[in-house]
Motif scaffolding. Sequence first.
Motif, PDB file in Angstrom:
ATOM      1  N   ASN A 186      69.589  64.187  66.499  1.00 26.94           N
ATOM      2  CA  ASN A 186      70.377  63.315  67.209  1.00 26.94           C
ATOM      3  C   ASN A 186      71.936  63.823  66.830  1.00 26.94           C
ATOM      4  O   ASN A 186      71.940  64.452  65.618  1.00 26.94           O
ATOM      5  N   ILE A 209      76.619  67.262  74.717  1.00 23.73           N
ATOM      6  CA  ILE A 209      75.525  67.360  75.885  1.00 23.73           C
ATOM      7  C   ILE A 209      74.937  68.834  75.796  1.00 23.73           C
ATOM      8  O   ILE A 209      73.739  69.307  76.153  1.00 23.73           O
ATOM      9  N   HIS A 215      68.629  63.027  71.601  1.00 14.82           N
ATOM     10  CA  HIS A 215      69.145  61.682  71.165  1.00 14.82           C
ATOM     11  C   HIS A 215      70.604  62.002  70.937  1.00 14.82           C
ATOM     12  O   HIS A 215      70.916  62.865  70.484  1.00 14.82           O
ATOM     13  N   LEU A 253      76.886  61.185  80.871  1.00  9.76           N
ATOM     14  CA  LEU A 253      75.581  61.106  80.067  1.00  9.76           C
ATOM     15  C   LEU A 253      74.327  60.806  81.102  1.00  9.76           C
ATOM     16  O   LEU A 253      73.255  61.637  81.158  1.00  9.76           O
ATOM     17  N   TYR A 258      70.448  61.446  80.588  1.00  8.88           N
ATOM     18  CA  TYR A 258      70.050  60.814  79.492  1.00  8.88           C
ATOM     19  C   TYR A 258      70.118  59.285  79.846  1.00  8.88           C
ATOM     20  O   TYR A 258      70.836  58.960  80.847  1.00  8.88           O
ATOM     21  N   GLU A 259      69.164  58.425  79.250  1.00  9.34           N
ATOM     22  CA  GLU A 259      69.197  56.959  79.481  1.00  9.34           C
ATOM     23  C   GLU A 259      69.962  56.177  78.545  1.00  9.34           C
ATOM     24  O   GLU A 259      69.560  56.444  77.216  1.00  9.34           O
ATOM     25  N   GLN A 260      70.571  55.173  78.783  1.00  7.84           N
ATOM     26  CA  GLN A 260      71.069  54.361  77.810  1.00  7.84           C
ATOM     27  C   GLN A 260      70.050  53.281  77.449  1.00  7.84           C
ATOM     28  O   GLN A 260      69.627  52.481  78.351  1.00  7.84           O
ATOM     29  N   TYR A 266      71.792  56.862  73.482  1.00  5.58           N
ATOM     30  CA  TYR A 266      71.187  57.504  74.705  1.00  5.58           C
ATOM     31  C   TYR A 266      70.218  58.384  74.397  1.00  5.58           C
ATOM     32  O   TYR A 266      70.428  58.925  73.383  1.00  5.58           O
ATOM     33  N   SER A 267      69.312  58.643  75.149  1.00  6.67           N
ATOM     34  CA  SER A 267      68.427  59.554  75.054  1.00  6.67           C
ATOM     35  C   SER A 267      67.718  60.128  76.177  1.00  6.67           C
ATOM     36  O   SER A 267      67.735  59.565  77.142  1.00  6.67           O
ATOM     37  N   LEU A 268      66.927  61.339  75.977  1.00 12.66           N
ATOM     38  CA  LEU A 268      66.002  61.829  77.097  1.00 12.66           C
ATOM     39  C   LEU A 268      65.113  61.112  77.103  1.00 12.66           C
ATOM     40  O   LEU A 268      64.554  60.134  76.011  1.00 12.66           O
TER      41      LEU A 268
END
Length: 407
Positions: A186, A209, A215, A253, A258-260, A266-268
């Motif tokens: 992260n 990014i 993360h 993002l 990435y997803e919140q 936020y992470s893949l």
Amino acid sequence: MNTNVHSANGTPEAHTTLSASQSKTLQLPPVSLYIHIPWCVQKCPYCDFNSHGQKQATLPEAEYVSHLLDDLAQDAKLIGGRTVHSIFIGGGTPSLFSPEAIGRLLSGVRERVNLAADAEITLEANPGTVESERFTGFAKAGVNRISIGVQSFQQEKLARLGRIHDEHQALNAAGYARDAGLNSFNLDLMHGLPEQSIEDALSDLQQGIAQQPPHLSWYQLTIEPNTQFHSKPPTLPEDDILWDIQEQGHDMLIAAGYEQYEISGYSLAGQQCQHNLNYWRFGDYLGIGCGAHGKITLKDTDQIVRTVKVKHPKGYMDLTRSYMHQRHTVLDEELPFEFFMNRLRLLEPCPKQDFTDFTGLKLDEQTTLITNLASAVKKGLLAETATHWQVTPLGRRYLNSLLEMLV
């Protein structure tokens, strides 16, 4: 905009208290372990965590690890034989400790609790305290996730934040994490920094990014009491600029894949921090080390207790006293706010059954809470179905206001 929530206590008058005749049966949520290592090279002016600048040439890591393991042995009784699913080693700057000390610590943890074979084990690191061999050593010691406190890639902003690293060290640390054989890593980035423009903030985010972290924690600087910034406040961006940063950064993002999944996380796909998910889902966690907080469900008494350990290292390592500074049984009237304060950080729908299972309270008996939830739905801060609640985009923006409605 301020989406960071710190208060955990509601006012008793706002809730319906269970009568003696009402039954309450708590389900046992998953258990995590938080380990606090309090030392850092120097205290940052914005930091309100329990951290202490390193004053001696060498840290008492062997002695402190022994105390951590003794502390854990005592707390392990609270969870019986329940499995620990994640470990987070935070601080301070845990990466000041040697890989050997971290290895001894994790070996001792395995001897004292039932640690899941696939447990996520995170260690916080400062880019100014690591090199490639150190990251590799942490991985060999059992760490499988590193969280790197970058905050910014711009030297002027780093100096203003009191950080000891520079841009090149931050980039190198990300590279070390990619090459260390970890499951994930992260990057922590902050926005809303003193005199920060939208362009500055988005440049930091774009550079973060580009390091391809699985993360990314991206959160707004807030001025907290008992910090240098509180006594000498810096000039922060106006609210309109803060919101533009938040919106444009979010879009950047999402465009990068990435997803919140929580307010600042936020992470893949599949790379959410499991330790944080357990916090926000109102899971249990042991807290060991200086000033560490814990939350444990006691099945035999159908109570939830919160624990706080002795804050200062000298007092914590004093063999004549207990590690425990405070142990508090959470009152029934406090539970609804505590549940939602955590659960509404997550963007995923919240099953209504979780409220009953993990607080032991029957929702249909919480008349004031039901009224307040309906009001939040009417204001567009919360969405509701027959089986779930879910915070809306408007509710995420005004999370503090939403939570205040539930007090």
